[in-house]
Design a protein around this motif. Structure first.
Motif, mmCIF file in Angstrom:
data_model
loop_
_atom_site.group_PDB
_atom_site.id
_atom_site.type_symbol
_atom_site.label_atom_id
_atom_site.label_comp_id
_atom_site.label_asym_id
_atom_site.label_seq_id
_atom_site.Cartn_x
_atom_site.Cartn_y
_atom_site.Cartn_z
ATOM 1 N N ARG A 170 -2.125 -5.848 -0.001
ATOM 2 C CA ARG A 170 -2.889 -4.799 -0.690
ATOM 3 C C ARG A 170 -4.225 -4.456 -0.022
ATOM 4 O O ARG A 170 -5.143 -3.972 -0.663
ATOM 5 C CB ARG A 170 -3.139 -5.163 -2.153
ATOM 6 C CG ARG A 170 -1.901 -5.207 -2.989
ATOM 7 C CD ARG A 170 -2.190 -5.527 -4.448
ATOM 8 N NE ARG A 170 -0.996 -5.500 -5.233
ATOM 9 C CZ ARG A 170 -0.089 -6.478 -5.276
ATOM 10 N NH1 ARG A 170 -0.257 -7.548 -4.543
ATOM 11 N NH2 ARG A 170 0.965 -6.368 -6.026
ATOM 12 N N ARG A 171 -4.352 -4.691 1.306
ATOM 13 C CA ARG A 171 -5.643 -4.447 1.951
ATOM 14 C C ARG A 171 -5.484 -4.155 3.444
ATOM 15 O O ARG A 171 -4.690 -4.773 4.126
ATOM 16 C CB ARG A 171 -6.532 -5.666 1.776
ATOM 17 C CG ARG A 171 -7.900 -5.546 2.423
ATOM 18 C CD ARG A 171 -8.756 -6.774 2.164
ATOM 19 N NE ARG A 171 -9.034 -6.978 0.765
ATOM 20 C CZ ARG A 171 -10.115 -6.500 0.137
ATOM 21 N NH1 ARG A 171 -11.010 -5.818 0.779
ATOM 22 N NH2 ARG A 171 -10.298 -6.742 -1.143
ATOM 23 N N VAL A 189 -3.487 5.736 -6.765
ATOM 24 C CA VAL A 189 -2.530 5.399 -5.710
ATOM 25 C C VAL A 189 -1.542 6.542 -5.522
ATOM 26 O O VAL A 189 -1.127 6.843 -4.405
ATOM 27 C CB VAL A 189 -1.810 4.070 -6.048
ATOM 28 C CG1 VAL A 189 -0.619 3.834 -5.140
ATOM 29 C CG2 VAL A 189 -2.780 2.901 -5.968
ATOM 30 N N SER A 244 -12.859 5.271 -5.340
ATOM 31 C CA SER A 244 -11.501 4.913 -5.742
ATOM 32 C C SER A 244 -10.738 6.153 -6.168
ATOM 33 O O SER A 244 -11.316 7.079 -6.741
ATOM 34 C CB SER A 244 -11.532 3.919 -6.903
ATOM 35 O OG SER A 244 -12.077 2.700 -6.488
ATOM 36 N N LEU A 287 -0.195 6.702 3.074
ATOM 37 C CA LEU A 287 -1.590 6.419 3.400
ATOM 38 C C LEU A 287 -1.950 6.773 4.842
ATOM 39 O O LEU A 287 -3.082 7.136 5.134
ATOM 40 C CB LEU A 287 -1.860 4.935 3.148
ATOM 41 C CG LEU A 287 -3.299 4.481 3.010
ATOM 42 C CD1 LEU A 287 -4.012 5.245 1.908
ATOM 43 C CD2 LEU A 287 -3.341 2.993 2.712
ATOM 44 N N ILE A 336 -6.645 2.899 -5.662
ATOM 45 C CA ILE A 336 -6.942 2.371 -4.335
ATOM 46 C C ILE A 336 -8.397 2.707 -4.010
ATOM 47 O O ILE A 336 -8.864 3.800 -4.316
ATOM 48 C CB ILE A 336 -5.961 2.917 -3.271
ATOM 49 C CG1 ILE A 336 -6.207 2.258 -1.915
ATOM 50 C CG2 ILE A 336 -6.003 4.428 -3.187
ATOM 51 C CD1 ILE A 336 -5.090 2.487 -0.905
ATOM 52 N N MET A 374 -9.708 -0.420 3.023
ATOM 53 C CA MET A 374 -8.983 0.233 1.930
ATOM 54 C C MET A 374 -8.175 -0.860 1.250
ATOM 55 O O MET A 374 -7.576 -1.703 1.906
ATOM 56 C CB MET A 374 -8.129 1.397 2.414
ATOM 57 C CG MET A 374 -7.224 1.164 3.573
ATOM 58 S SD MET A 374 -6.273 2.630 4.048
ATOM 59 C CE MET A 374 -7.355 3.442 5.167
ATOM 60 N N TYR A 375 -8.242 -0.861 -0.089
ATOM 61 C CA TYR A 375 -7.599 -1.958 -0.796
ATOM 62 C C TYR A 375 -7.272 -1.576 -2.237
ATOM 63 O O TYR A 375 -7.852 -0.668 -2.814
ATOM 64 C CB TYR A 375 -8.476 -3.207 -0.777
ATOM 65 C CG TYR A 375 -9.870 -2.999 -1.327
ATOM 66 C CD1 TYR A 375 -10.155 -3.176 -2.678
ATOM 67 C CD2 TYR A 375 -10.909 -2.611 -0.482
ATOM 68 C CE1 TYR A 375 -11.434 -2.970 -3.172
ATOM 69 C CE2 TYR A 375 -12.190 -2.406 -0.967
ATOM 70 C CZ TYR A 375 -12.441 -2.593 -2.312
ATOM 71 O OH TYR A 375 -13.713 -2.376 -2.806
ATOM 72 N N ILE A 376 -6.323 -2.330 -2.784
ATOM 73 C CA ILE A 376 -5.959 -2.231 -4.201
ATOM 74 C C ILE A 376 -6.306 -3.588 -4.795
ATOM 75 O O ILE A 376 -5.622 -4.578 -4.534
ATOM 76 C CB ILE A 376 -4.463 -1.914 -4.375
ATOM 77 C CG1 ILE A 376 -4.116 -0.576 -3.721
ATOM 78 C CG2 ILE A 376 -4.081 -1.929 -5.859
ATOM 79 C CD1 ILE A 376 -2.634 -0.264 -3.685
ATOM 80 N N LEU A 399 0.860 -1.186 0.000
ATOM 81 C CA LEU A 399 0.000 0.000 0.000
ATOM 82 C C LEU A 399 0.893 1.231 0.000
ATOM 83 O O LEU A 399 2.047 1.161 0.428
ATOM 84 C CB LEU A 399 -0.917 -0.006 1.229
ATOM 85 C CG LEU A 399 -2.046 -1.044 1.216
ATOM 86 C CD1 LEU A 399 -2.816 -1.025 2.534
ATOM 87 C CD2 LEU A 399 -2.999 -0.833 0.049
#
Length: 152
Positions: A90-91, A136, A133, A40, A122, A112-114, A36
């Motif tokens: 990724r989360r 990133v 979304s 963030l 993201i 939150m995730y990709i 991530l």
């Protein structure tokens, strides 16, 4: 089991770090490990960071609540004195302590995730199931912005 008891049980066996510099370093390293963006969680006054690798539980404690504006997307985000989540690649899920300002109200974020690293986006999901979304790149750490920018 109460929420606090559940959280306390997750702290058993965790790696725990104290001190502003070490906590900042460990929080950024954690974000890197789970793929991530390093910017963030821009928490300037971290006092404690903990990570239970066995369960994925993470907590970040700071002196007081703080807000941050992600300028690239004009979003104001509030971080409580303690932010907790369960992390995986990724989360960040079952997130607590993070709210985003949407129009005139603060909305608690839960995930939150990709989903697709190729999309370079993201997604943030609220407890009500609403999601948005963003690129990133809007969440790069400040030092990354300087090195990728015009050098100022």
């Amino acid at each position: 089991m109460s929420t606090q008891a559940m959280i306390d049980s997750q702290r058993v066996g965790a790696e725990v770090y104290h001190g502003a510099e070490l906590c900042k370093e460990k929080s950024m390293k954690l974000l890197e490990e789970i793929h991530l963006p390093r910017g963030l969680l821009p928490l300037p006054a971290l006092e404690e960071v903990g990570y239970n690798r066995a369960t994925g539980f993470v907590w970040l404690k700071q002196k007081k609540a703080t807000t941050h504006v992600f300028k690239a997307i004009s979003k104001k985000v509030s971080y409580a004195p303690e932010v907790t989540a369960f992390v995986e690649d990724r989360r960040m899920k079952r997130l607590s302590g993070v709210k985003s300002r949407e129009l005139l109200i603060w909305v608690s974020l839960s995930d939150m995730y990709i989903d697709d690293p190729e999309s370079k986006r993201i997604t943030f999901k609220s407890q009500a199931g609403i999601s948005l979304s963003f690129p990133v790149s809007a969440f790069q750490a400040e030092e990354e912005e300087r090195s990728n920018g015009d050098g100022k």
